[in-house]
Design an enzyme around this catalytic site. Structure first.
Site, short mmCIF file in Angstrom:
data_model
loop_
_atom_site.label_atom_id
_atom_site.label_comp_id
_atom_site.label_asym_id
_atom_site.label_seq_id
_atom_site.Cartn_x
_atom_site.Cartn_y
_atom_site.Cartn_z
N LYS A 13 1.06 -1.42 -0.39
CA LYS A 13 0.17 0.35 -0.07
C LYS A 13 1.09 1.24 -0.04
O LYS A 13 0.20 2.37 -1.02
CB LYS A 13 -0.61 0.05 1.17
CG LYS A 13 -2.27 -0.22 1.02
CD LYS A 13 -3.21 -1.12 2.66
CE LYS A 13 -2.00 -0.56 4.20
NZ LYS A 13 -1.39 -2.05 4.32
N ARG A 88 -9.76 1.70 9.55
CA ARG A 88 -9.38 0.38 9.43
C ARG A 88 -10.14 -0.27 9.78
O ARG A 88 -9.98 -1.02 10.23
CB ARG A 88 -7.73 0.47 9.99
CG ARG A 88 -7.29 0.58 9.15
CD ARG A 88 -5.75 0.04 9.40
NE ARG A 88 -4.65 0.81 9.19
CZ ARG A 88 -3.33 0.45 8.90
NH1 ARG A 88 -3.38 -1.18 8.53
NH2 ARG A 88 -2.57 0.82 8.60
N ARG A 127 11.26 -7.00 5.06
CA ARG A 127 11.73 -4.89 4.87
C ARG A 127 11.92 -4.93 6.31
O ARG A 127 12.72 -4.36 7.08
CB ARG A 127 10.15 -4.27 4.49
CG ARG A 127 9.65 -2.92 5.72
CD ARG A 127 9.18 -2.34 5.03
NE ARG A 127 7.76 -3.03 6.17
CZ ARG A 127 7.00 -2.91 6.44
NH1 ARG A 127 6.26 -2.03 4.87
NH2 ARG A 127 6.11 -3.20 7.00
N ARG A 133 11.84 -1.77 10.64
CA ARG A 133 10.47 -1.38 11.24
C ARG A 133 10.62 -1.89 12.77
O ARG A 133 10.53 -3.21 12.38
CB ARG A 133 9.58 -1.24 10.79
CG ARG A 133 9.32 -0.16 10.56
CD ARG A 133 8.11 0.07 9.08
NE ARG A 133 6.55 -0.59 9.85
CZ ARG A 133 5.59 -0.61 9.22
NH1 ARG A 133 5.32 0.21 7.75
NH2 ARG A 133 4.31 -1.03 9.08
N ARG A 144 -0.53 -8.90 13.56
CA ARG A 144 -1.21 -7.46 12.42
C ARG A 144 -2.13 -8.25 11.49
O ARG A 144 -2.87 -7.62 10.70
CB ARG A 144 -0.03 -6.64 12.09
CG ARG A 144 0.61 -5.38 12.85
CD ARG A 144 2.15 -5.40 12.29
NE ARG A 144 2.11 -4.70 11.23
CZ ARG A 144 3.22 -4.31 9.81
NH1 ARG A 144 4.24 -5.18 10.98
NH2 ARG A 144 3.07 -4.32 8.90
P1 ADP Z 1 1.06 -2.09 7.80
O1 ADP Z 1 -0.24 -2.11 6.94
O2 ADP Z 1 1.90 -2.66 7.01
O3 ADP Z 1 0.69 -2.53 9.27
P2 ADP Z 1 1.24 0.78 8.35
O4 ADP Z 1 2.61 1.75 8.35
O5 ADP Z 1 -0.09 1.52 7.72
O6 ADP Z 1 1.30 -0.79 8.45
O7 ADP Z 1 0.61 0.78 10.25
C1 ADP Z 1 1.23 1.23 11.50
C2 ADP Z 1 0.97 0.74 12.91
O8 ADP Z 1 0.57 2.13 12.70
C3 ADP Z 1 -0.56 -0.22 12.66
O9 ADP Z 1 -0.68 -1.76 12.93
C4 ADP Z 1 -1.04 0.17 14.03
O10 ADP Z 1 -0.90 0.52 14.96
C5 ADP Z 1 -1.51 1.39 12.95
N1 ADP Z 1 -2.21 2.40 12.41
C6 ADP Z 1 -2.18 2.61 11.04
N2 ADP Z 1 -3.17 3.48 11.02
C7 ADP Z 1 -4.37 2.97 11.54
C8 ADP Z 1 -5.83 3.09 12.06
N3 ADP Z 1 -6.27 4.12 10.62
N4 ADP Z 1 -6.26 3.53 13.31
C9 ADP Z 1 -5.63 2.46 14.10
N5 ADP Z 1 -4.50 2.76 13.82
C10 ADP Z 1 -3.38 2.17 12.71
#
Ligand code: ADP
Length: 187
Positions: A13, A88, A127, A133, A144
């Protein structure tokens, strides 16, 4: 153009959203990136978010919604935006609707990047080696993915019902996937 891009962790994404946003001339808004930037700067928001992120859990809706509301109110979002990683949860979907409704705006399209689970786990582990990360460990990755399929995958039904969802195959070379997304968005 007001767009949302969804897909499981590791679907690519972030990579795609960055390129697509430039192509479309709209800001790329990644809630994950904003949280990580806050963690790096050691802000109170970052400290709070980190507790959830490091466990692979979602940051509470109240915190996330307030952050997105603030970001979308900035001037560069007037012509449109590409949301990556938001909404989400169903509560975030409703909250986003309300944020947009205030200006009589709505989401134009939702792109769901589809990938196979084995491939995403492999990508995330790779990654982890490259970028370090902190939420890319095997155990947190598993959590996740679980949270995604439990809480976020059901949102595709909501957007399908509204006629907004477009599924795009996220497997293959990065530029090929970008091409598919742009075709889906402009169709
Ligand atoms: P990924 O899609 O690989 O999990 P992201 O960078 O999009 O990576 O998100 C990393 C973390 O940030 C998530 O696991 C969550 O803890 C937090 N996060 C990101 N976006 C949201 C959201 N919309 N609602 C709640 N937590 C979020």
């Amino acid at each position: 153009m007001r767009l949302v891009i969804m897909g499981p962790p590791g679907a690519g994404k972030g990579t795609q959203a960055q390129v697509v946003a430039v192509e479309l001339g709209v800001p790329h808004i990644s809630t994950g990136d904003i949280f990580r930037a806050n963690v790096d700067r050691g802000t109170p928001l970052g400290e709070e978010a980190q507790r959830y992120m490091s466990a692979g859990e979602y940051v509470p809706d109240s915190i996330t919604n307030a952050m997105v509301r603030d970001r979308l109110s900035q001037e560069d979002c007037t012509p449109g935006f590409l949301l990556d990683g938001y909404p989400r949860t169903l509560e975030q979907v409703n909250e986003l609707d309300m944020m947009l409704l205030a200006d009589e705006h709505r989401i134009d399209r939702v792109i769901e990047l589809t990938v196979d689970t084995d491939a995403v786990v492999a990508r995330l582990l790779k990654r982890a080696e490259e970028q370090g990360r902190s939420d890319d460990t095997a155990e947190v990755i598993r959590r996740r993915l679980e949270v995604y399929f439990d809480q976020t995958a059901p949102l595709t039904a909501v957007y399908t019902q509204r006629g907004l969802l477009v599924r795009v195959d996220g497997m293959g070379a990065v530029p090929d996937v970008t091409g598919r997304i742009l075709a889906a968005v402009t169709a």
